[in-house]
Design a protein around this motif. Sequence first.
Motif, short mmCIF file in Angstrom:
data_model
loop_
_atom_site.label_atom_id
_atom_site.label_comp_id
_atom_site.label_asym_id
_atom_site.label_seq_id
_atom_site.Cartn_x
_atom_site.Cartn_y
_atom_site.Cartn_z
N ARG A 95 70.03 53.21 58.58
CA ARG A 95 69.75 53.21 57.23
C ARG A 95 70.61 53.36 56.08
O ARG A 95 71.48 54.29 56.24
N ARG A 96 70.83 52.19 55.04
CA ARG A 96 71.77 52.42 54.36
C ARG A 96 71.45 53.46 53.00
O ARG A 96 70.30 53.35 52.53
N ARG B 251 62.24 45.51 49.46
CA ARG B 251 62.46 44.06 50.08
C ARG B 251 63.10 43.26 49.26
O ARG B 251 62.87 43.24 48.30
N ASP C 109 62.53 47.56 58.14
CA ASP C 109 63.72 47.52 57.19
C ASP C 109 65.02 48.24 57.51
O ASP C 109 65.95 47.97 57.33
N ASP C 110 64.72 49.29 58.51
CA ASP C 110 65.88 50.00 58.82
C ASP C 110 66.57 49.00 60.15
O ASP C 110 65.74 48.20 60.63
N GLY C 111 67.80 49.11 60.35
CA GLY C 111 68.35 48.31 61.34
C GLY C 111 68.10 49.08 62.79
O GLY C 111 67.99 50.28 62.74
N ARG D 46 71.93 42.22 59.34
CA ARG D 46 72.26 42.28 57.95
C ARG D 46 73.00 43.34 57.64
O ARG D 46 74.31 43.20 56.82
N LEU D 47 73.14 44.55 58.12
CA LEU D 47 74.07 45.55 57.82
C LEU D 47 75.50 45.45 58.72
O LEU D 47 76.54 45.72 58.12
N ASP E 82 61.72 43.45 64.34
CA ASP E 82 62.26 42.56 63.35
C ASP E 82 61.74 42.71 62.05
O ASP E 82 62.49 42.25 60.89
N ARG E 83 60.63 43.23 61.72
CA ARG E 83 60.09 43.42 60.43
C ARG E 83 60.21 44.59 59.76
O ARG E 83 59.88 45.06 58.54
N ASN F 172 67.76 44.13 65.55
CA ASN F 172 66.87 43.36 64.85
C ASN F 172 67.34 42.71 63.66
O ASN F 172 68.64 42.83 63.28
N SER G 265 67.51 43.54 60.52
CA SER G 265 67.93 44.30 59.45
C SER G 265 69.44 44.62 59.90
O SER G 265 70.20 45.19 59.16
#
Length: 369
Positions: A288-289, A369, A184-186, A205-206, A181-182, A200, A202
């Motif tokens: 990753r975006r 972040r 940054d990548d999904g 969010r995506l 969960d920490r 997770n 991220s």
Amino acid sequence: MDASDLALLELLYRAVGDPDAWTAAIAGMAQIMRAGHAHFMAFPSADAPPFMQTVGLGEDDIERFGSPRSWALWKPYQYVMPRNRPVLQGEIIRDDQFERSDFYNEIVRPSGGFYSLTLQQEAAPSIWQLTFCRPRKAGEYTDHEATRLSRIIPHLASVFTLHSRLKLAEERALGLSKALDRLDDGVLLVGGSGAVDFANASALRLLLDPSAWLLQARVVERVGADRRLRLRDVICELRADPSRASRRLYGEEPTQSGGWLIIDVMSLIGFDLTMPGVSAPQLAVFIRRTGACADLDRRAVEDIYHLTPRESEIAALLARGRGPLEISRTIGLTEQTVRFYLKQIFAKTGTGGQTGLVATLRPYMAPQR
């Protein structure tokens, strides 16, 4: 074994997955042993906290028995105590000696006990001690009671071992989910059925619905390629061929931003990972975006390339697309000074110019972040 012993074993084995059952199990053993109180202290491993369960002791008693003074007074008895079998108190000290001892008068007497039946079990990696104690008027423990306890001990050892392993597995699983969960990548974890067992923060969010996205997403192996693949088919191929450890793909974002998602699918078969409430995942999907702004991990490049804080600051601005003139205005130095610093950075990183430096720094970039 009689009916009461069988009922006790049922309580014990329930404690494998139900921590609340330990109190009833130790209380049941205390009743069979006709004990006024009982104390079970275990050390599952060197890096695990001790496990303690008591019956018939008040808070003051527990604090007294667990005090440094109690441990110091108990040590002489602990050294001479036979291991891995029930031990009657009379085997290690006479009644008149025990009555005069500091351990009895300071620690045991306030709890109303006198005679004890104790087991010190030492079987790597766990060590534990089980003690039953009753008042002097109840009489000393007998060989018959010690034999009865010895029939229960193998079951207690099995239950505690299973309990410790289950607890450790749960802690590792919770630690793994918190760590993911920490990131940054999904991250999506795919189980044996091919469904998403974990996503997770991220990833959520995506993707509004990770499971639906996994089924519907169309991907390419190279941006601009004509041939599009279904992501779920790629995942099925990777699950069927564990020898292929990973695969990189690109997919269009599920939003209207028009960007790309970088998708790395990695096999987890053989890692023996677990998550709360699910079976061991077989694949991990990292997302990753491409459009996300990124920052240089300045501490990493300072440590690896021995850059000064000022040099890492300039390198970070260059990696974000700033030119020497813009960098000079941002940090308040002349352009000539910035170019001097850049030459120092090129020398330390072994690069020949700005393009090579940016390429070298790319692995040290992380999404903001």
